[in-house]
Design a protein around this motif. Structure first.
Motif, PDB file in Angstrom:
ATOM      1  N   ILE A  19       6.056   2.248  -9.769  1.00 25.38           N
ATOM      2  CA  ILE A  19       6.649   3.204 -10.725  1.00 25.38           C
ATOM      3  C   ILE A  19       5.965   4.559 -10.613  1.00 25.38           C
ATOM      4  CG2 ILE A  19       6.868   3.727 -13.197  1.00 25.38           C
ATOM      5  CD1 ILE A  19       7.347   0.662 -13.574  1.00 25.38           C
ATOM      6  N   ILE A  20       4.637   4.564 -10.505  1.00 23.70           N
ATOM      7  CA  ILE A  20       3.905   5.826 -10.357  1.00 23.70           C
ATOM      8  C   ILE A  20       4.335   6.539  -9.077  1.00 23.70           C
ATOM      9  CG2 ILE A  20       1.612   6.804  -9.875  1.00 23.70           C
ATOM     10  CD1 ILE A  20       0.500   4.704 -11.893  1.00 23.70           C
ATOM     11  N   MET A  21       4.410   5.808  -7.973  1.00 24.94           N
ATOM     12  CA  MET A  21       4.760   6.432  -6.691  1.00 24.94           C
ATOM     13  C   MET A  21       6.190   6.970  -6.689  1.00 24.94           C
ATOM     14  SD  MET A  21       2.940   3.992  -3.915  1.00 24.94           S
ATOM     15  CE  MET A  21       1.183   3.712  -3.969  1.00 24.94           C
ATOM     16  N   ILE A  22       7.124   6.178  -7.168  1.00 27.63           N
ATOM     17  CA  ILE A  22       8.518   6.621  -7.197  1.00 27.63           C
ATOM     18  C   ILE A  22       8.674   7.757  -8.202  1.00 27.63           C
ATOM     19  CG2 ILE A  22      10.889   5.941  -7.757  1.00 27.63           C
ATOM     20  CD1 ILE A  22      10.138   3.113  -6.612  1.00 27.63           C
TER      21      ILE A  22
ATOM     22  N   ILE B 284      -3.927  16.458   0.571  1.00 32.72           N
ATOM     23  CA  ILE B 284      -3.971  15.271  -0.300  1.00 32.72           C
ATOM     24  C   ILE B 284      -2.672  14.482  -0.148  1.00 32.72           C
ATOM     25  CG2 ILE B 284      -4.117  14.450  -2.684  1.00 32.72           C
ATOM     26  CD1 ILE B 284      -5.699  17.050  -3.274  1.00 32.72           C
ATOM     27  N   GLY B 285      -1.551  15.203  -0.083  1.00 33.28           N
ATOM     28  CA  GLY B 285      -0.262  14.547   0.111  1.00 33.28           C
ATOM     29  C   GLY B 285      -0.185  13.802   1.428  1.00 33.28           C
ATOM     30  N   LYS B 286      -0.807  14.364   2.454  1.00 29.13           N
ATOM     31  CA  LYS B 286      -0.804  13.696   3.757  1.00 29.13           C
ATOM     32  C   LYS B 286      -1.658  12.425   3.723  1.00 29.13           C
ATOM     33  CE  LYS B 286       0.240  17.829   6.415  1.00 29.13           C
ATOM     34  NZ  LYS B 286       1.593  17.477   6.759  1.00 29.13           N
ATOM     35  N   PHE B 287      -2.831  12.488   3.074  1.00 28.96           N
ATOM     36  CA  PHE B 287      -3.661  11.297   2.922  1.00 28.96           C
ATOM     37  C   PHE B 287      -2.951  10.242   2.080  1.00 28.96           C
ATOM     38  CE2 PHE B 287      -7.522  13.997   3.843  1.00 28.96           C
ATOM     39  CZ  PHE B 287      -7.830  13.363   5.030  1.00 28.96           C
ATOM     40  N   LYS B 288      -2.273  10.695   1.031  1.00 35.26           N
ATOM     41  CA  LYS B 288      -1.514   9.790   0.165  1.00 35.26           C
ATOM     42  C   LYS B 288      -0.456   9.064   0.979  1.00 35.26           C
ATOM     43  CE  LYS B 288       2.179  10.924  -1.433  1.00 35.26           C
ATOM     44  NZ  LYS B 288       3.589  10.651  -1.073  1.00 35.26           N
ATOM     45  N   THR B 289       0.257   9.798   1.803  1.00 34.49           N
ATOM     46  CA  THR B 289       1.309   9.203   2.620  1.00 34.49           C
ATOM     47  C   THR B 289       0.732   8.192   3.603  1.00 34.49           C
ATOM     48  OG1 THR B 289       2.697  11.157   2.389  1.00 34.49           O
ATOM     49  CG2 THR B 289       3.171   9.706   4.255  1.00 34.49           C
ATOM     50  N   ALA B 290      -0.379   8.532   4.251  1.00 40.41           N
ATOM     51  CA  ALA B 290      -0.996   7.610   5.210  1.00 40.41           C
ATOM     52  C   ALA B 290      -1.444   6.325   4.510  1.00 40.41           C
ATOM     53  CB  ALA B 290      -2.172   8.275   5.910  1.00 40.41           C
ATOM     54  N   ALA B 291      -2.121   6.458   3.373  1.00 39.38           N
ATOM     55  CA  ALA B 291      -2.580   5.273   2.632  1.00 39.38           C
ATOM     56  C   ALA B 291      -1.386   4.442   2.162  1.00 39.38           C
ATOM     57  CB  ALA B 291      -3.439   5.700   1.439  1.00 39.38           C
ATOM     58  N   GLN B 292      -0.355   5.123   1.713  1.00 41.07           N
ATOM     59  CA  GLN B 292       0.853   4.449   1.220  1.00 41.07           C
ATOM     60  C   GLN B 292       1.525   3.649   2.348  1.00 41.07           C
ATOM     61  OE1 GLN B 292       4.125   7.142   0.146  1.00 41.07           O
ATOM     62  NE2 GLN B 292       3.964   6.309  -1.927  1.00 41.07           N
ATOM     63  N   MET B 293       1.669   4.276   3.508  1.00 40.00           N
ATOM     64  CA  MET B 293       2.341   3.612   4.632  1.00 40.00           C
ATOM     65  C   MET B 293       1.537   2.404   5.117  1.00 40.00           C
ATOM     66  SD  MET B 293       5.108   5.149   4.847  1.00 40.00           S
ATOM     67  CE  MET B 293       5.899   6.693   4.501  1.00 40.00           C
ATOM     68  N   LEU B 294       0.217   2.547   5.197  1.00 41.24           N
ATOM     69  CA  LEU B 294      -0.621   1.411   5.614  1.00 41.24           C
ATOM     70  C   LEU B 294      -0.539   0.275   4.599  1.00 41.24           C
ATOM     71  CD1 LEU B 294      -3.782   3.306   6.900  1.00 41.24           C
ATOM     72  CD2 LEU B 294      -2.167   1.974   8.280  1.00 41.24           C
TER      73      LEU B 294
ATOM     74  N   SER C  18      -4.483  -4.711   1.662  1.00 35.81           N
ATOM     75  CA  SER C  18      -3.310  -3.849   1.450  1.00 35.81           C
ATOM     76  C   SER C  18      -3.139  -3.508  -0.026  1.00 35.81           C
ATOM     77  CB  SER C  18      -2.054  -4.530   1.994  1.00 35.81           C
ATOM     78  OG  SER C  18      -2.172  -4.730   3.389  1.00 35.81           O
ATOM     79  N   MET C  19      -3.456  -4.440  -0.916  1.00 33.02           N
ATOM     80  CA  MET C  19      -3.383  -4.154  -2.349  1.00 33.02           C
ATOM     81  C   MET C  19      -4.410  -3.082  -2.722  1.00 33.02           C
ATOM     82  SD  MET C  19      -0.914  -5.704  -3.888  1.00 33.02           S
ATOM     83  CE  MET C  19      -1.328  -5.729  -5.618  1.00 33.02           C
TER      84      MET C  19
ATOM     85  N   TYR D 230      -3.669   0.680  -4.263  1.00 39.22           N
ATOM     86  CA  TYR D 230      -4.302   1.317  -5.422  1.00 39.22           C
ATOM     87  C   TYR D 230      -4.919   2.662  -5.032  1.00 39.22           C
ATOM     88  CZ  TYR D 230      -3.635  -3.353  -7.298  1.00 39.22           C
ATOM     89  OH  TYR D 230      -3.087  -4.550  -7.696  1.00 39.22           O
ATOM     90  N   VAL D 231      -5.483   2.746  -3.829  1.00 44.14           N
ATOM     91  CA  VAL D 231      -5.988   4.030  -3.329  1.00 44.14           C
ATOM     92  C   VAL D 231      -4.828   5.012  -3.207  1.00 44.14           C
ATOM     93  CG1 VAL D 231      -6.979   5.195  -1.293  1.00 44.14           C
ATOM     94  CG2 VAL D 231      -8.004   3.062  -2.146  1.00 44.14           C
ATOM     95  N   ALA D 232      -3.719   4.552  -2.633  1.00 46.30           N
ATOM     96  CA  ALA D 232      -2.531   5.408  -2.494  1.00 46.30           C
ATOM     97  C   ALA D 232      -2.010   5.837  -3.865  1.00 46.30           C
ATOM     98  CB  ALA D 232      -1.434   4.672  -1.719  1.00 46.30           C
ATOM     99  N   THR D 233      -2.085   4.949  -4.843  1.00 47.20           N
ATOM    100  CA  THR D 233      -1.636   5.293  -6.195  1.00 47.20           C
ATOM    101  C   THR D 233      -2.530   6.365  -6.798  1.00 47.20           C
ATOM    102  OG1 THR D 233      -0.756   3.062  -6.492  1.00 47.20           O
ATOM    103  CG2 THR D 233      -1.102   4.363  -8.485  1.00 47.20           C
ATOM    104  N   ALA D 234      -3.837   6.232  -6.619  1.00 52.98           N
ATOM    105  CA  ALA D 234      -4.760   7.257  -7.113  1.00 52.98           C
ATOM    106  C   ALA D 234      -4.500   8.595  -6.430  1.00 52.98           C
ATOM    107  CB  ALA D 234      -6.207   6.810  -6.901  1.00 52.98           C
TER     108      ALA D 234
END
Length: 184
Positions: free
Chosen positions: A97-100, A127-137, A154-155, A159-163
């Motif tokens: 929900i946070i990501m979407i 930061i957006g690029k790091f977020k995307t990389a963490a999210q995709m992994l 992966s979980m 959570y890192v991607a969510t932060a």
């Protein structure tokens, strides 16, 4: 519409979404791993199309419009099937929900800032690029479900991607705050 390599990669990513979904739900031993491979291929084309568009000077209005739309549909599709698949995880649901929600907020913010002629104020940040990389992994590992250890790692990545998602949203909102809070 211009058919150049970056736009073809974006269209390929769009075409891969239904294949990802079909393989994810197939009653087949290798369905999750295949779906993860398709998602990983789509994530790779996401990074590659932007790089090539800049490197080859092939940016187009069509690509500028379609690329972020396809990215959001791809990630949202994956998050929705993961929430359904890991139905017992309230934390995954909250992360999704946070990501979407962030994607909706930032898309609306960018559109609004563009109307004001200030779109560059909310350009993609590191930061957006790091977020995307963490999210995709994280999403790839959660889709593959190859081992309990991979799912746990992966979980944590999710959570890192969510932060990073929340952090990047705050950075974008801070950059636009003067305009958002203006009395007019």
């Amino acid at each position: 519409m211009t058919f150049n390599i970056p736009n073809i990669l974006t269209l390929l990513r769009l075409v891969l979404i239904p294949f990802f979904l079909v393989f994810f739900y197939l009653p087949w031993e290798y369905a999750y791993v295949t779906a993860a491979g398709i998602f990983m291929l789509a994530a790779f084309t996401d990074a590659l199309d932007g790089y090539l568009a800049r490197k080859l000077n092939q940016t187009t209005p069509f690509g500028a419009f379609l690329d972020p739309v396809v990215d959001k549909v791809m990630v949202a599709s994956a998050l929705v099937v993961l929430v359904q698949s890991y139905e017992s995880s309230i934390w995954m649901t909250i992360a999704a929900i946070i990501m979407i929600g962030r994607e909706i907020v930032i898309s609306a913010l960018r559109e609004w800032m563009a109307e004001m002629g200030k779109r560059s104020s909310v350009a993609v940040s590191w930061i957006g690029k790091f977020k995307t990389a963490a999210q995709m992994l994280a999403i790839t590992g959660l889709i593959a479900q190859m081992s309990e250890e991979m799912v746990n790692i992966s979980m944590v990545m999710l959570y890192v991607a969510t932060a990073l998602t929340l952090w990047s949203m705050l950075v974008y909102l801070k950059a636009a705050w003067k305009d958002l809070s203006a009395h007019g």
